[in-house]
Scaffold this motif. Structure first.
Motif, PDB file in Angstrom:
ATOM      1  N   PHE A 132     -13.635   3.063   1.223  1.00 63.50           N
ATOM      2  CA  PHE A 132     -13.984   3.057  -0.188  1.00 63.50           C
ATOM      3  C   PHE A 132     -14.097   1.668  -0.805  1.00 63.50           C
ATOM      4  O   PHE A 132     -14.695   1.519  -1.859  1.00 63.50           O
ATOM      5  N   HIS A 133     -13.512   0.650  -0.179  1.00 66.85           N
ATOM      6  CA  HIS A 133     -13.516  -0.659  -0.820  1.00 66.85           C
ATOM      7  C   HIS A 133     -13.385  -1.800   0.191  1.00 66.85           C
ATOM      8  O   HIS A 133     -13.029  -1.584   1.347  1.00 66.85           O
ATOM      9  N   VAL A 134     -13.701  -3.002  -0.305  1.00 66.91           N
ATOM     10  CA  VAL A 134     -13.517  -4.242   0.453  1.00 66.91           C
ATOM     11  C   VAL A 134     -12.311  -4.946  -0.163  1.00 66.91           C
ATOM     12  O   VAL A 134     -12.232  -5.099  -1.381  1.00 66.91           O
ATOM     13  N   ILE A 135     -11.378  -5.354   0.678  1.00 65.75           N
ATOM     14  CA  ILE A 135     -10.176  -6.028   0.181  1.00 65.75           C
ATOM     15  C   ILE A 135     -10.353  -7.528   0.403  1.00 65.75           C
ATOM     16  O   ILE A 135     -10.577  -7.968   1.529  1.00 65.75           O
ATOM     17  N   ILE A 136     -10.275  -8.289  -0.691  1.00 67.34           N
ATOM     18  CA  ILE A 136     -10.480  -9.736  -0.664  1.00 67.34           C
ATOM     19  C   ILE A 136      -9.222 -10.415  -1.183  1.00 67.34           C
ATOM     20  O   ILE A 136      -8.730 -10.075  -2.260  1.00 67.34           O
ATOM     21  N   GLN A 137      -8.714 -11.381  -0.417  1.00 65.92           N
ATOM     22  CA  GLN A 137      -7.567 -12.160  -0.875  1.00 65.92           C
ATOM     23  C   GLN A 137      -8.090 -13.449  -1.481  1.00 65.92           C
ATOM     24  O   GLN A 137      -8.747 -14.251  -0.815  1.00 65.92           O
ATOM     25  N   ARG A 138      -7.805 -13.637  -2.761  1.00 73.01           N
ATOM     26  CA  ARG A 138      -8.272 -14.824  -3.480  1.00 73.01           C
ATOM     27  C   ARG A 138      -7.544 -16.075  -3.020  1.00 73.01           C
ATOM     28  O   ARG A 138      -6.508 -16.007  -2.358  1.00 73.01           O
ATOM     29  N   LEU A 139      -8.071 -17.205  -3.420  1.00 72.82           N
ATOM     30  CA  LEU A 139      -7.433 -18.489  -3.113  1.00 72.82           C
ATOM     31  C   LEU A 139      -6.037 -18.557  -3.714  1.00 72.82           C
ATOM     32  O   LEU A 139      -5.145 -19.198  -3.164  1.00 72.82           O
ATOM     33  N   SER A 140      -5.843 -17.900  -4.851  1.00 74.40           N
ATOM     34  CA  SER A 140      -4.544 -17.915  -5.526  1.00 74.40           C
ATOM     35  C   SER A 140      -3.522 -17.014  -4.834  1.00 74.40           C
ATOM     36  O   SER A 140      -2.355 -17.024  -5.202  1.00 74.40           O
ATOM     37  N   GLY A 141      -3.972 -16.220  -3.871  1.00 75.38           N
ATOM     38  CA  GLY A 141      -3.067 -15.317  -3.170  1.00 75.38           C
ATOM     39  C   GLY A 141      -3.152 -13.887  -3.660  1.00 75.38           C
ATOM     40  O   GLY A 141      -2.641 -12.976  -3.016  1.00 75.38           O
ATOM     41  N   ASP A 142      -3.795 -13.673  -4.816  1.00 72.80           N
ATOM     42  CA  ASP A 142      -3.979 -12.317  -5.336  1.00 72.80           C
ATOM     43  C   ASP A 142      -4.914 -11.541  -4.417  1.00 72.80           C
ATOM     44  O   ASP A 142      -5.808 -12.104  -3.793  1.00 72.80           O
ATOM     45  N   VAL A 143      -4.710 -10.247  -4.361  1.00 73.46           N
ATOM     46  CA  VAL A 143      -5.558  -9.385  -3.546  1.00 73.46           C
ATOM     47  C   VAL A 143      -6.422  -8.545  -4.477  1.00 73.46           C
ATOM     48  O   VAL A 143      -5.923  -7.903  -5.391  1.00 73.46           O
ATOM     49  N   VAL A 144      -7.731  -8.564  -4.238  1.00 75.11           N
ATOM     50  CA  VAL A 144      -8.687  -7.819  -5.049  1.00 75.11           C
ATOM     51  C   VAL A 144      -9.246  -6.680  -4.207  1.00 75.11           C
ATOM     52  O   VAL A 144      -9.651  -6.883  -3.069  1.00 75.11           O
ATOM     53  N   THR A 145      -9.260  -5.507  -4.784  1.00 76.52           N
ATOM     54  CA  THR A 145      -9.875  -4.347  -4.144  1.00 76.52           C
ATOM     55  C   THR A 145     -11.205  -4.127  -4.840  1.00 76.52           C
ATOM     56  O   THR A 145     -11.244  -3.777  -6.012  1.00 76.52           O
ATOM     57  N   TYR A 146     -12.297  -4.365  -4.127  1.00 69.51           N
ATOM     58  CA  TYR A 146     -13.637  -4.290  -4.715  1.00 69.51           C
ATOM     59  C   TYR A 146     -14.380  -3.090  -4.134  1.00 69.51           C
ATOM     60  O   TYR A 146     -14.514  -2.979  -2.918  1.00 69.51           O
ATOM     61  N   PRO A 147     -14.880  -2.173  -4.968  1.00 67.79           N
ATOM     62  CA  PRO A 147     -15.537  -0.963  -4.472  1.00 67.79           C
ATOM     63  C   PRO A 147     -16.785  -1.275  -3.630  1.00 67.79           C
ATOM     64  O   PRO A 147     -17.538  -2.196  -3.934  1.00 67.79           O
ATOM     65  N   ASN A 148     -16.984  -0.498  -2.577  1.00 62.37           N
ATOM     66  CA  ASN A 148     -18.133  -0.700  -1.690  1.00 62.37           C
ATOM     67  C   ASN A 148     -19.462  -0.598  -2.422  1.00 62.37           C
ATOM     68  O   ASN A 148     -20.375  -1.379  -2.169  1.00 62.37           O
ATOM     69  N   SER A 149     -19.578   0.359  -3.326  1.00 60.90           N
ATOM     70  CA  SER A 149     -20.851   0.536  -4.019  1.00 60.90           C
ATOM     71  C   SER A 149     -21.179  -0.670  -4.897  1.00 60.90           C
ATOM     72  O   SER A 149     -22.348  -1.030  -5.043  1.00 60.90           O
ATOM     73  N   LEU A 150     -20.168  -1.319  -5.458  1.00 56.80           N
ATOM     74  CA  LEU A 150     -20.424  -2.486  -6.299  1.00 56.80           C
ATOM     75  C   LEU A 150     -20.746  -3.729  -5.480  1.00 56.80           C
ATOM     76  O   LEU A 150     -21.560  -4.550  -5.894  1.00 56.80           O
ATOM     77  N   ILE A 151     -20.116  -3.879  -4.323  1.00 57.02           N
ATOM     78  CA  ILE A 151     -20.374  -5.081  -3.530  1.00 57.02           C
ATOM     79  C   ILE A 151     -21.799  -5.069  -2.972  1.00 57.02           C
ATOM     80  O   ILE A 151     -22.376  -6.118  -2.707  1.00 57.02           O
ATOM     81  N   LEU A 152     -22.390  -3.883  -2.827  1.00 56.61           N
ATOM     82  CA  LEU A 152     -23.786  -3.814  -2.414  1.00 56.61           C
ATOM     83  C   LEU A 152     -24.737  -4.148  -3.553  1.00 56.61           C
ATOM     84  O   LEU A 152     -25.875  -4.523  -3.320  1.00 56.61           O
ATOM     85  N   GLN A 153     -24.270  -4.018  -4.795  1.00 55.43           N
ATOM     86  CA  GLN A 153     -25.114  -4.283  -5.953  1.00 55.43           C
ATOM     87  C   GLN A 153     -25.029  -5.734  -6.424  1.00 55.43           C
ATOM     88  O   GLN A 153     -25.859  -6.169  -7.209  1.00 55.43           O
ATOM     89  N   LYS A 154     -24.035  -6.468  -5.982  1.00 56.02           N
ATOM     90  CA  LYS A 154     -23.827  -7.843  -6.421  1.00 56.02           C
ATOM     91  C   LYS A 154     -24.275  -8.820  -5.343  1.00 56.02           C
ATOM     92  O   LYS A 154     -24.287  -8.504  -4.156  1.00 56.02           O
ATOM     93  N   ALA A 155     -24.612 -10.015  -5.793  1.00 54.75           N
ATOM     94  CA  ALA A 155     -24.902 -11.087  -4.842  1.00 54.75           C
ATOM     95  C   ALA A 155     -23.581 -11.572  -4.256  1.00 54.75           C
ATOM     96  O   ALA A 155     -22.581 -11.689  -4.956  1.00 54.75           O
ATOM     97  N   VAL A 156     -23.572 -11.834  -2.955  1.00 56.18           N
ATOM     98  CA  VAL A 156     -22.375 -12.306  -2.279  1.00 56.18           C
ATOM     99  C   VAL A 156     -22.729 -13.597  -1.550  1.00 56.18           C
ATOM    100  O   VAL A 156     -23.687 -13.644  -0.787  1.00 56.18           O
TER     101      VAL A 156
END
Length: 184
Positions: A132-156
Motif C-alpha cells: 500500500f505504501h513506500v516507506i522513506i526515511q528522511r535525512l532528519s531520521g523521521d519515517v514517512v509512509t507515502y501511498p503508492n498511488s500518490l508516488i506514481l502521480q508525483k515527480a521523483v
C-alpha cells in the motif's frame, strides 16, 4: 462429450504450465530488481488469482454454460465487489499502483529520492516498498509512509548517494545523539 473432456484436460494442462511459468517469471523479475520476497509472493498470488478466474471462465464455456448465465453471474459478482470497493477506492488504487510499481518503478529499496511535493519536502532513503505504501526515511531520521498511488502521480528525483540528497535538501540534517555526546 469426448471433445469437452479433451478440451478440459487441455485447459488444465495449459493452466498448470502457464501458472508455473508466470510464477517463475515473477520470481526471476523480483530477483533481478532486488525486490523483497514478500512482495514477489504477493504479486505472484494476485496475478495467479486473475489467471485462475480466466481459467474458470473458460472451463464454464467448455462445459456449455451459456453466455447469458455467465454474464449474470459475473455482473452480480462485480456489482458486489464494486460497491464494496467504491467506499475504499484508495485501497484499490494503492493495490493497482503496487502492481505497477513492481513491474516498472525505476527506484529500489536503498535508493535516495526526493518526492516533489509543494507542501512538504519528502527527501530520504527508501526503506521498503509494500503493498500500500513506500516507506522513506528522511535525512532528519523521521519515517514517512507515502501511498503508492500518490508516488506514481508525483515527480521523483533519484540521487546517487546521501551527500547529493543532502545538497538538494532545504533543511539541515539533525545530528545523531552519538554526535551530540561526542561534541560535548
Amino acid at each position: 462429450m469426448m471433445i469437452q473432456v479433451g478440451l478440459i484436460i487441455l485447459l488444465v494442462v495449459g493452466y498448470v504450465f502457464t501458472s508455473r511459468f508466470l510464477k517463475s517469471f515473477i520470481v526471476l523479475l523480483g530477483h533481478k530488481k532486488s525486490v523483497n520476497e514478500v512482495r514477489v509472493t504477493y504479486v505472484s498470488k494476485m496475478l495467479n488469482l486473475g489467471f485462475t478466474a480466466i481459467f474458470v471462465l473458460l472451463v464454464c464455456l467448455v462445459l456449455g454454460v451459456g453466455y447469458g448465465q455467465l454474464a449474470i453471474f459475473f455482473s452480480s459478482v462485480f456489482a458486489v465487489v464494486g460497491v464494496a470497493l467504491f467506499a475504499q477506492w484508495s485501497i484499490l488504487s494503492n493495490i493497482t499502483a503496487s502492481l505497477i510499481i513492481f513491474f516498472s518503478f525505476p527506484y529500489r529499496v536503498g535508493d535516495w529520492v526526493k518526492v516533489v511535493d509543494k507542501d512538504d519536502e519528502i527527501l530520504g532513503q527508501i526503506l521498503e516498498i509494500s503493498t500500500f505504501h513506500v516507506i522513506i526515511q528522511r535525512l532528519s531520521g523521521d519515517v514517512v509512509t507515502y501511498p503508492n498511488s500518490l508516488i506514481l502521480q508525483k515527480a521523483v528525483v533519484r540521487f546517487a548517494n546521501k551527500e547529493e540528497a543532502q545538497a538538494m535538501s532545504q533543511f539541515t540534517e539533525k545530528p545523531n545523539k552519538t554526535e551530540e555526546s561526542n561534541a560535548s
